[in-house]
Design an enzyme around this catalytic site. Structure first.
Site, PDB file in Angstrom:
ATOM      1  N   ASN A  44       0.914  -1.202   0.151  1.00  0.00           N
ATOM      2  CA  ASN A  44       0.098   0.025   0.004  1.00  0.00           C
ATOM      3  C   ASN A  44       0.834   1.356   0.038  1.00  0.00           C
ATOM      4  O   ASN A  44       0.575   1.963  -0.983  1.00  0.00           O
ATOM      5  CB  ASN A  44      -1.037   0.065   1.254  1.00  0.00           C
ATOM      6  CG  ASN A  44      -2.064  -1.023   1.138  1.00  0.00           C
ATOM      7  OD1 ASN A  44      -2.367  -1.417   0.133  1.00  0.00           O
ATOM      8  ND2 ASN A  44      -2.590  -1.046   2.394  1.00  0.00           N
ATOM      9  N   GLY A 223      -6.092  10.130  12.956  1.00  0.00           N
ATOM     10  CA  GLY A 223      -7.399   9.874  12.052  1.00  0.00           C
ATOM     11  C   GLY A 223      -7.998  11.189  11.534  1.00  0.00           C
ATOM     12  O   GLY A 223      -7.046  12.080  10.915  1.00  0.00           O
ATOM     13  N   ASP A 248     -14.580   5.129   3.565  1.00  0.00           N
ATOM     14  CA  ASP A 248     -13.670   3.819   3.767  1.00  0.00           C
ATOM     15  C   ASP A 248     -12.330   4.186   4.464  1.00  0.00           C
ATOM     16  O   ASP A 248     -11.406   4.684   3.739  1.00  0.00           O
ATOM     17  CB  ASP A 248     -13.821   2.876   2.692  1.00  0.00           C
ATOM     18  CG  ASP A 248     -12.865   1.747   2.922  1.00  0.00           C
ATOM     19  OD1 ASP A 248     -12.596   1.409   4.108  1.00  0.00           O
ATOM     20  OD2 ASP A 248     -12.838   0.674   2.094  1.00  0.00           O
ATOM     21  N   ASP A 254      -1.742   4.073   5.452  1.00  0.00           N
ATOM     22  CA  ASP A 254      -0.689   3.815   4.386  1.00  0.00           C
ATOM     23  C   ASP A 254      -0.582   5.099   3.521  1.00  0.00           C
ATOM     24  O   ASP A 254       0.559   5.302   2.802  1.00  0.00           O
ATOM     25  CB  ASP A 254      -0.834   2.654   3.806  1.00  0.00           C
ATOM     26  CG  ASP A 254      -0.758   1.340   4.749  1.00  0.00           C
ATOM     27  OD1 ASP A 254       0.033   1.336   5.800  1.00  0.00           O
ATOM     28  OD2 ASP A 254      -1.508   0.256   4.680  1.00  0.00           O
ATOM     29  N   ALA A 284      -7.961   9.866   0.697  1.00  0.00           N
ATOM     30  CA  ALA A 284      -8.020   8.319   0.623  1.00  0.00           C
ATOM     31  C   ALA A 284      -9.594   8.122   1.298  1.00  0.00           C
ATOM     32  O   ALA A 284     -10.165   7.045   0.874  1.00  0.00           O
ATOM     33  CB  ALA A 284      -6.937   7.694   1.221  1.00  0.00           C
TER      34      ALA A 284
END
Length: 306
Positions: A44, A223, A248, A254, A284
């Protein structure tokens, strides 16, 4: 001068299940859609960096099976040099089973397989051959500790910059942590390293400064709140941009590491690298999957050189 990003790490086939809730002990639950993606923290991070324009080499191991062949093919299609991926008959390719909840959070179980055949001697020789003073060597906790230690030693001897993403958390000697610049952990991993809870931005800032005293520098990811960083010159907090919907979070950490390594290989300072990496991770989480969610340089707001 831009240097190479050399990722020594894991290669897994990810099986992703959408579900309403995780099963409790003894409970069977029906899941939703099942999808398959190339993954593993090492692969990743290599793909994330390559999508952002880095010159990436991947060092790892897969089984002599269809999953392994698929992973090597995917690496090559992303422009990653996969010439140092070992194909072994001793174990099957690693797999990860990812349960994704409606709010985008996930739970992951990994079966390491071929990843744990990665030998320290081969890793050491390969890193010494590939790395130089312009390189960034990226490592994670999904490979055997002896291989990880050998990579750190070889990277240091080559004069390369070592980026250690200690995920999942594993116990390492102080001498292995010391060259990391930066050591990258999330709140859970930082808590394990320090033996005290890291649960809020204030405690994360102090934790990053403490960890920077054990390594060359430190980054703690938070996060959706962003990340904090610390090195010998100072420390700071980078807040993540707001997003309309988190789809998601699989592989977002990564993506962050790949973005940070790309910036460091271009000679950017740590704060600039963290700001860029937070933007990459934010993009992402708005998309499905791990590698499938990773942005190109042009997708990242304010990207240097975009």
């Amino acid at each position: 001068m831009t240097g190479a990003v050399i990722v020594v790490g894991s290669a897994n086939q990810d099986y992703v299940i959408n579900c309403d809730a995780l099963p409790r002990p003894g409970e069977t639950r029906l899941g939703g859609r099942l999808r398959r993606f190339p993954g593993g923290k090492g692969v990743n991070q290599a793909v994330a960096a390559a999508r952002l324009g880095a010159d990436v080499h991947f060092v790892g191991a897969v089984g002599d099976d269809p999953d392994g062949a698929l992973l090597i093919g995917e690496l090559r299609s992303e422009g990653v040099d996969a010439g140092d991926v070992e194909i072994t008959t001793a174990e099957r390719t690693g797999v990860a089973f990812v349960s994704v909840l409606p709010d985008g959070e996930n739970a992951i179980t990994v079966v390491s397989g071929a990843n744990f055949t990665l030998a320290a001697g081969r890793v050491s020789r390969t890193v010494r051959r590939l790395a130089d003073a312009s390189s960034v060597v990226v490592l994670q906790g999904e490979i055997p500790v002896p291989a990880l230690q050998a990579a750190v030693e070889a990277s240091t001897e080559a004069g390369a910059r070592t980026v250690l993403n200690l995920a999942p958390f594993v116990e390492l000697p102080a001498a292995v942590l010391r060259p990391a610049a930066p050591l990258i952990v999330n709140e859970v991993e930082a808590s394990a390293l320090l033996g005290a809870p890291v649960t809020a931005q204030e405690s994360a800032e102090q934790a990053a400064r403490t960890l920077a005293g054990r390594a060359g520098s430190a980054v703690i990811t938070l996060g959706g709140a962003g990340a904090v960083w610390a090195d010998r010159t100072g420390s700071g907090t980078v807040r993540a941009p707001e997003v309309r919907q988190v789809v998601d979070t699989t592989g977002a950490g990564d993506a962050f590491v790949g973005g940070l390594a790309t910036m460091l290989a271009e000679g950017r300072d740590l704060e600039t690298a963290v700001r860029f990496a937070v933007e990459v991770g934010t993009v992402a989480v708005t998309r499905v999957g791990a590698q499938a969610s990773y942005p190109s340089r042009a997708d990242v707001a304010g990207a240097p050189g975009a």
